[in-house]
Design a protein around this motif. Structure first.
Motif, PDB file in Angstrom:
ATOM      1  N   ILE A   1       0.848  -1.200   0.000  1.00 54.34           N
ATOM      2  CA  ILE A   1       0.000   0.000   0.000  1.00 54.34           C
ATOM      3  C   ILE A   1       0.879   1.244   0.000  1.00 54.34           C
ATOM      4  N   LYS A   2       1.935   1.229   0.788  1.00 58.51           N
ATOM      5  CA  LYS A   2       2.851   2.377   0.842  1.00 58.51           C
ATOM      6  C   LYS A   2       3.434   2.663  -0.544  1.00 58.51           C
ATOM      7  N   GLU A   3       3.905   1.638  -1.211  1.00 52.81           N
ATOM      8  CA  GLU A   3       4.468   1.807  -2.558  1.00 52.81           C
ATOM      9  C   GLU A   3       3.417   2.314  -3.536  1.00 52.81           C
ATOM     10  N   SER A   4       2.207   1.795  -3.434  1.00 57.03           N
ATOM     11  CA  SER A   4       1.122   2.224  -4.311  1.00 57.03           C
ATOM     12  C   SER A   4       0.793   3.700  -4.094  1.00 57.03           C
ATOM     13  N   LEU A   5       0.754   4.134  -2.845  1.00 53.89           N
ATOM     14  CA  LEU A   5       0.475   5.539  -2.553  1.00 53.89           C
ATOM     15  C   LEU A   5       1.557   6.441  -3.136  1.00 53.89           C
ATOM     16  N   ILE A   6       2.798   6.019  -3.024  1.00 52.27           N
ATOM     17  CA  ILE A   6       3.901   6.814  -3.582  1.00 52.27           C
ATOM     18  C   ILE A   6       3.766   6.902  -5.098  1.00 52.27           C
ATOM     19  N   GLN A   7       3.453   5.799  -5.755  1.00 54.41           N
ATOM     20  CA  GLN A   7       3.278   5.808  -7.207  1.00 54.41           C
ATOM     21  C   GLN A   7       2.126   6.709  -7.623  1.00 54.41           C
ATOM     22  N   ARG A   8       1.031   6.650  -6.888  1.00 49.99           N
ATOM     23  CA  ARG A   8      -0.120   7.499  -7.207  1.00 49.99           C
ATOM     24  C   ARG A   8       0.205   8.969  -6.996  1.00 49.99           C
ATOM     25  N   GLY A   9       0.944   9.266  -5.945  1.00 55.99           N
ATOM     26  CA  GLY A   9       1.371  10.649  -5.712  1.00 55.99           C
ATOM     27  C   GLY A   9       2.229  11.159  -6.853  1.00 55.99           C
TER      28      GLY A   9
ATOM     29  N   PHE B   1      -3.095  23.635  -9.390  1.00 58.16           N
ATOM     30  CA  PHE B   1      -2.231  22.573  -9.921  1.00 58.16           C
ATOM     31  C   PHE B   1      -0.918  22.515  -9.146  1.00 58.16           C
ATOM     32  N   VAL B   2      -0.353  23.668  -8.862  1.00 58.88           N
ATOM     33  CA  VAL B   2       0.898  23.702  -8.094  1.00 58.88           C
ATOM     34  C   VAL B   2       0.659  23.146  -6.689  1.00 58.88           C
ATOM     35  N   ALA B   3      -0.450  23.550  -6.064  1.00 59.73           N
ATOM     36  CA  ALA B   3      -0.772  23.027  -4.730  1.00 59.73           C
ATOM     37  C   ALA B   3      -0.975  21.515  -4.766  1.00 59.73           C
ATOM     38  N   ALA B   4      -1.624  21.021  -5.807  1.00 60.38           N
ATOM     39  CA  ALA B   4      -1.837  19.571  -5.946  1.00 60.38           C
ATOM     40  C   ALA B   4      -0.502  18.849  -6.090  1.00 60.38           C
ATOM     41  N   ALA B   5       0.388  19.405  -6.902  1.00 62.29           N
ATOM     42  CA  ALA B   5       1.691  18.766  -7.109  1.00 62.29           C
ATOM     43  C   ALA B   5       2.519  18.773  -5.830  1.00 62.29           C
ATOM     44  N   VAL B   6       2.530  19.893  -5.136  1.00 64.55           N
ATOM     45  CA  VAL B   6       3.303  19.976  -3.890  1.00 64.55           C
ATOM     46  C   VAL B   6       2.737  19.008  -2.855  1.00 64.55           C
ATOM     47  N   THR B   7       1.424  18.964  -2.733  1.00 63.91           N
ATOM     48  CA  THR B   7       0.795  18.038  -1.783  1.00 63.91           C
ATOM     49  C   THR B   7       1.103  16.594  -2.165  1.00 63.91           C
ATOM     50  N   ALA B   8       1.052  16.287  -3.450  1.00 62.20           N
ATOM     51  CA  ALA B   8       1.346  14.919  -3.904  1.00 62.20           C
ATOM     52  C   ALA B   8       2.813  14.563  -3.651  1.00 62.20           C
ATOM     53  N   LEU B   9       3.697  15.534  -3.776  1.00 61.02           N
ATOM     54  CA  LEU B   9       5.111  15.265  -3.503  1.00 61.02           C
ATOM     55  C   LEU B   9       5.330  14.882  -2.038  1.00 61.02           C
ATOM     56  N   THR B  10       4.528  15.441  -1.144  1.00 58.07           N
ATOM     57  CA  THR B  10       4.698  15.108   0.271  1.00 58.07           C
ATOM     58  C   THR B  10       4.291  13.666   0.582  1.00 58.07           C
ATOM     59  N   VAL B  11       3.553  13.037  -0.324  1.00 65.84           N
ATOM     60  CA  VAL B  11       3.172  11.634  -0.113  1.00 65.84           C
ATOM     61  C   VAL B  11       4.430  10.759  -0.067  1.00 65.84           C
ATOM     62  N   SER B  12       5.410  11.093  -0.875  1.00 66.43           N
ATOM     63  CA  SER B  12       6.606  10.251  -0.938  1.00 66.43           C
ATOM     64  C   SER B  12       7.754  10.752  -0.061  1.00 66.43           C
TER      65      SER B  12
END
Length: 166
Positions: free
Chosen positions: A26-34, A78-89
């Motif tokens: 699940i951890k790996e999947s979340l990182i890939q989705r982010g 879009f920038v906020a989405a990308a920054v938030t997604a980067l914090t997933v990993s």
């Protein structure tokens, strides 16, 4: 011959190991989705800027204020989405078995080293699940931001088309 207690311990040990492996997946999947959110946000930002560039070649030479505001808001989301997604990993604090603890258990293993090992794995599982829950919330937030950005960008494109007389 194996006792019912040793069979139960084997079953519990295998179940716990399966749970740990599932949480790691699940951890790996979340990182890939982010990472996918980061990529798609980048592509959509490029498309938004391309659309703004094309519409900027309008004979009037300017974008309507509504289109400009919607496009800027979409880009910010879009920038906020990308920054938030980067914090997933990003690395997170997570339980780990110290080598000192392992030495102590090994040296002092009394009649029941299974319990110490089992409890340590349960602690690891709790920690990994907590980390995954946090990452999942961040991923959901980044997806919501991206959906909002796409919506605003769609409105901006629709406004450009209306302005152009389509």
């Amino acid at each position: 011959m194996a006792t019912p207690e040793s069979n139960a311990r084997q079953v519990l040990g295998a179940l716990l190991e399966d749970q740990l492996n599932e949480e790691r997946k699940i951890k790996e999947s979340l990182i890939q989705r982010g990472n996918a959110v980061v990529s798609s946000s980048g592509v959509l930002v490029a498309l938004a800027l391309g659309a703004a560039s094309v519409s900027g070649r309008d004979p009037k030479g300017h974008l309507p204020a509504t289109v400009t505001v919607l496009t800027i808001a979409a880009l910010a989301l879009f920038v906020a989405a990308a920054v938030t997604a980067l914090t997933v990993s990003t690395p997170r604090r997570q339980s780990a078995l110290s080598t000192q603890w392992l030495r102590e258990v090994w040296d002092n293993s009394g009649p029941d080293p299974f319990s110490a090992s089992h409890n340590a794995r349960l602690d690891l599982l709790d920690s990994l699940r907590g980390t995954n829950r946090s990452a999942a919330r961040l991923l959901l937030c980044s997806l919501a931001l991206e959906v909002a950005a796409v919506s605003l960008l769609s409105l901006a494109v629709a406004a450009m088309l209306v302005q152009a007389g389509f």
